[in-house]
Design a protein around this motif. Structure first.
Motif, mmCIF file in Angstrom:
data_model
loop_
_atom_site.group_PDB
_atom_site.id
_atom_site.type_symbol
_atom_site.label_atom_id
_atom_site.label_comp_id
_atom_site.label_asym_id
_atom_site.label_seq_id
_atom_site.Cartn_x
_atom_site.Cartn_y
_atom_site.Cartn_z
ATOM 1 N N LYS A 153 4.782 1.055 7.808
ATOM 2 C CA LYS A 153 5.289 2.887 9.261
ATOM 3 C C LYS A 153 3.884 1.797 10.289
ATOM 4 N N ASP A 154 2.677 0.936 9.120
ATOM 5 C CA ASP A 154 1.729 0.416 10.216
ATOM 6 C C ASP A 154 2.821 -0.913 10.492
ATOM 7 N N GLU A 189 3.104 2.271 3.425
ATOM 8 C CA GLU A 189 1.832 2.627 4.221
ATOM 9 C C GLU A 189 1.760 1.001 5.493
ATOM 10 N N GLN A 190 2.395 0.288 5.567
ATOM 11 C CA GLN A 190 2.658 -0.890 5.189
ATOM 12 C C GLN A 190 3.553 -1.027 6.341
ATOM 13 N N GLN A 245 13.519 5.265 3.381
ATOM 14 C CA GLN A 245 12.152 5.038 2.885
ATOM 15 C C GLN A 245 13.100 5.063 1.038
ATOM 16 N N VAL A 258 3.677 3.125 -2.425
ATOM 17 C CA VAL A 258 2.769 3.175 -1.195
ATOM 18 C C VAL A 258 1.759 2.816 -0.145
ATOM 19 N N LYS A 259 1.391 1.484 -1.262
ATOM 20 C CA LYS A 259 1.393 1.099 -0.525
ATOM 21 C C LYS A 259 2.378 0.085 0.729
#
Length: 180
Positions: A162-163, A159-160, A1, A155-156
């Motif tokens: 992973k989505d 998350e993007q 990551q 963090v955003k």
């Protein structure tokens, strides 16, 4: 990551975004230690022109500061110019023999301090002072604000990512659902 963040995510955050966040979240930025701006000079008792030093250190004019800087090159043991940046009061208190029970309050009320011990004179001019619990100055809090915004951005971003990976797997029919 972390490698993905380092590769794809810019650490650039506009000054406007930093200032906006700071203004909207001022309650997050209260001083935990007092800060000051000013000037400090330490000279031997035998130094020449002490009358001039007494006059110069109390004045924030360019001429007075230039005179002090020239003087300090030849005569001062220590010279600190911090009119343009905030420093912790404790950093300055480490430099002077101030024997006051409430040193922070003393410096807030006495903006020009002259002290003497067996070997030196100490001159301190406090041009600005912020006590504990007061609003942090923006320029002092700026790095904290940037770290906070970078963390939110990371963090955003993750998350993007992973989505996106999940959506790609769904489209390629790589996800299987099992019912119990």
């Amino acid at each position: 990551q972390q490698a993905l963040i380092n590769q794809r995510l810019s650490e650039e955050i506009s000054e406007e975004d930093l200032e906006t966040y700071f203004e909207k979240n001022q309650e997050l930025f209260k001083l935990e230690r007092p800060l000051m701006k000013g000037l400090f000079i330490k000279v031997p008792l035998t130094a020449p022109q002490l009358g001039n030093v007494r006059r110069w250190y109390k004045t924030e004019t360019r001429e007075a500061v230039e005179n002090l800087e020239k003087y300090s090159l030849q005569n001062a043991v220590k010279y600190e110019y911090f009119y343009e940046k905030w420093v912790s009061v404790s950093e300055i208190l480490d430099l002077i023999p101030l024997k006051e029970p409430d040193t922070e309050n003393y410096l807030n009320k006495n903006r020009q301090v002259e002290l003497k011990d067996t070997a030196y004179y100490y001159f301190l001019n406090v041009s600005d002072y912020r006590p504990i619990g007061e609003q942090e100055p923006y320029e002092f809090a700026r790095l904290k604000v940037k770290d906070l915004l970078l963390n939110v951005k990371q963090v955003k971003f993750m998350e993007q990512v992973k989505d996106d990976l999940y959506q790609q797997a769904v489209k390629r029919d790589k996800i299987k659902y099992y019912l119990e």
